[in-house]
Design an enzyme around this catalytic site. Sequence first.
Site, mmCIF file in Angstrom:
data_model
loop_
_atom_site.group_PDB
_atom_site.id
_atom_site.type_symbol
_atom_site.label_atom_id
_atom_site.label_comp_id
_atom_site.label_asym_id
_atom_site.label_seq_id
_atom_site.Cartn_x
_atom_site.Cartn_y
_atom_site.Cartn_z
ATOM 1 N N LYS A 1 -35.405 25.731 72.283
ATOM 2 C CA LYS A 1 -34.117 25.305 72.189
ATOM 3 C C LYS A 1 -33.163 25.824 73.248
ATOM 4 C CE LYS A 1 -31.332 25.417 68.293
ATOM 5 N NZ LYS A 1 -29.997 25.672 68.569
ATOM 6 N N ASP B 1 -30.179 21.112 72.761
ATOM 7 C CA ASP B 1 -29.396 20.927 71.586
ATOM 8 C C ASP B 1 -27.817 20.632 71.809
ATOM 9 O OD1 ASP B 1 -28.520 20.920 69.010
ATOM 10 O OD2 ASP B 1 -28.944 23.123 68.896
ATOM 11 N N LYS C 1 -25.956 17.792 71.021
ATOM 12 C CA LYS C 1 -25.307 16.969 69.928
ATOM 13 C C LYS C 1 -24.366 15.973 70.440
ATOM 14 C CE LYS C 1 -25.924 20.619 66.654
ATOM 15 N NZ LYS C 1 -26.177 21.819 67.151
ATOM 16 N N ASP D 1 -20.198 10.304 71.241
ATOM 17 C CA ASP D 1 -19.153 9.527 72.002
ATOM 18 C C ASP D 1 -19.397 7.966 71.844
ATOM 19 O OD1 ASP D 1 -17.166 8.834 74.113
ATOM 20 O OD2 ASP D 1 -17.899 10.983 74.945
ATOM 21 N N ILE D 2 -18.752 7.053 72.611
ATOM 22 C CA ILE D 2 -19.109 5.722 72.402
ATOM 23 C C ILE D 2 -20.274 5.561 72.998
ATOM 24 C CG2 ILE D 2 -16.496 5.139 72.413
ATOM 25 C CD1 ILE D 2 -16.991 4.386 75.656
ATOM 26 N N PRO D 3 -20.848 4.261 72.432
ATOM 27 C CA PRO D 3 -22.363 4.177 72.992
ATOM 28 C C PRO D 3 -22.617 4.108 74.191
ATOM 29 C CG PRO D 3 -21.498 2.371 71.274
ATOM 30 C CD PRO D 3 -20.562 3.128 71.555
ATOM 31 N N ASN D 4 -21.875 3.482 75.209
ATOM 32 C CA ASN D 4 -22.263 3.382 76.781
ATOM 33 C C ASN D 4 -22.068 5.048 77.121
ATOM 34 O OD1 ASN D 4 -22.659 2.248 79.453
ATOM 35 N ND2 ASN D 4 -20.711 3.182 79.831
ATOM 36 N N THR D 5 -21.290 5.816 76.934
ATOM 37 C CA THR D 5 -21.224 7.216 77.397
ATOM 38 C C THR D 5 -22.286 7.963 76.847
ATOM 39 O OG1 THR D 5 -18.566 6.614 77.496
ATOM 40 C CG2 THR D 5 -19.639 9.287 77.559
ATOM 41 N N THR E 1 -24.428 21.620 58.782
ATOM 42 C CA THR E 1 -24.497 22.404 57.492
ATOM 43 C C THR E 1 -23.212 23.205 57.172
ATOM 44 O OG1 THR E 1 -25.846 23.983 59.011
ATOM 45 C CG2 THR E 1 -27.079 22.463 57.356
ATOM 46 N N GLN F 1 -28.421 32.685 57.116
ATOM 47 C CA GLN F 1 -29.198 31.209 56.831
ATOM 48 C C GLN F 1 -29.038 31.555 55.117
ATOM 49 O OE1 GLN F 1 -29.617 28.753 58.229
ATOM 50 N NE2 GLN F 1 -30.460 29.183 60.275
ATOM 51 N N GLY G 1 -35.007 31.048 65.508
ATOM 52 C CA GLY G 1 -34.238 32.142 66.503
ATOM 53 C C GLY G 1 -34.747 33.782 66.254
ATOM 54 N N ARG G 2 -33.790 34.138 65.218
ATOM 55 C CA ARG G 2 -33.788 35.792 65.112
ATOM 56 C C ARG G 2 -35.049 36.320 64.579
ATOM 57 N NH1 ARG G 2 -28.167 34.966 62.657
ATOM 58 N NH2 ARG G 2 -29.093 33.041 62.060
HETATM 59 O O1 C5P Z 1 -31.841 32.778 64.096
HETATM 60 P P1 C5P Z 1 -32.115 31.524 63.359
HETATM 61 O O2 C5P Z 1 -33.559 31.030 63.028
HETATM 62 O O3 C5P Z 1 -31.160 31.376 62.115
HETATM 63 O O4 C5P Z 1 -31.718 30.288 64.370
HETATM 64 C C1 C5P Z 1 -31.494 29.080 63.714
HETATM 65 C C2 C5P Z 1 -31.201 28.022 64.800
HETATM 66 O O5 C5P Z 1 -30.974 26.605 64.271
HETATM 67 C C3 C5P Z 1 -29.976 28.461 65.350
HETATM 68 O O6 C5P Z 1 -30.008 27.893 67.060
HETATM 69 C C4 C5P Z 1 -28.874 27.423 64.722
HETATM 70 O O7 C5P Z 1 -27.594 27.249 65.400
HETATM 71 C C5 C5P Z 1 -29.650 26.344 64.497
HETATM 72 N N1 C5P Z 1 -29.279 25.530 63.548
HETATM 73 C C6 C5P Z 1 -29.075 25.961 62.016
HETATM 74 N N2 C5P Z 1 -28.830 25.070 61.058
HETATM 75 C C7 C5P Z 1 -28.446 23.637 61.180
HETATM 76 C C8 C5P Z 1 -28.429 23.412 62.494
HETATM 77 C C9 C5P Z 1 -28.831 24.126 63.512
HETATM 78 O O8 C5P Z 1 -29.459 27.023 61.921
HETATM 79 N N3 C5P Z 1 -28.375 23.073 60.055
#
Ligand code: C5P
Length: 239
Positions: A34, A61, A63, A66-70, A120, A191, A211-212
Site C-alpha cells: 500500500k 491509498d 482516497k 471530488d466532483i464526479p468528472n475530476t 476511523t 490500533q 504495516g508495523r
Molecule cells: O501499522 P498498521 O498495521 O497499524 O498500519 C495500518 C495501515 O492501515 C496504516 O497505513 C493506516 O493508515 C491504515 N488504516 C488504518 N485504519 C483505517 C484506515 C486505514 O489503520 N481505518
Amino acid sequence: MNISDKIIIALDFPTTEEAKKIVEELGDEATTYKVGLELFLNSKGSMVDYLVKKNKKVFLDLKFHDIPNTTAMASIFAAHEKCFMFNVHASGGKKMMTEVAKKVKEFNKEVLVIAVTILTSISETELKETFSSTFSLKELALNLAKITKQSGLDGIVCSPWEANDIKKECGHNFKTICPGVRPLWSLTNDQERIMTPYNAILNGCDFLVIGRPITKHENPKLGFNLILDEIKLALQVQK
Ligand code: C5P
C-alpha cells in the site's frame, strides 16, 4: 490469486529509501503493498513505478474525493499506473462513484476500486457536530457501503469486526479490505479494535492491510511468514 496477495503491506515511510529497503528485505513472497499520500507525494509517484517494475501489486491509498468528472479522470490515471487497487471516499456520493466505476472499468476491468466510508479517526461526537447527523457511525458506514456497492465499485475499507456484516449486506463478492489486524505476538500500537489475522479471515476479510507488525519487526520476513501461516490455517478451516 496467491494467498500472500491477501497481505497488503502498508509502506508508511516518509522516504523511498526506507520503503525500498523493506521491499528488498521481504523479497519475492511479499507481493502486495500500500502506497499512501505521504510516500506517493514524497516520491513524486516514483514509488508506484518502482513497485510495478518489481512485479508487485500496488494499492494506491490516496482516497479521492471530488466532483464526479475530476475524480473519474484521476481514477483513470490510477488505473493507468497499473495499480491493482485504489480508493475514493464514499461520501463523494453515488454519482461520483458510478462515474468512477464506469470510466475505470472501460479502461481496465481488472483494477479494484474500493471506497472509504467514515474515517476511523472520526468519533460519534465529531460526526454529529460535523454533519448534524442523527444516525450512528455504524448506520452511516453501512449505508455508505450499500451505496458503494450500488454504484458498481468493488468493495470497502472496514474493520475486521465489520467484515462479516458487510458481506451479509452487500454480498460475498463485495471485497472487504481491513486494517486493524494484529497477531497475538505483536504490539497493538495505536490500533484499538484489533483482530488477529486468523480471526480476520474467518470473519470475512478478503485483504488484510498490515504495516508495523511486519515493517517494524526485528525480522520482517519472519513477521510476514508468521502472518501468512495464520492466514493459510484460517483458509483451511474455512473450506
Ligand atoms: O501499522 P498498521 O498495521 O497499524 O498500519 C495500518 C495501515 O492501515 C496504516 O497505513 C493506516 O493508515 C491504515 N488504516 C488504518 N485504519 C483505517 C484506515 C486505514 O489503520 N481505518
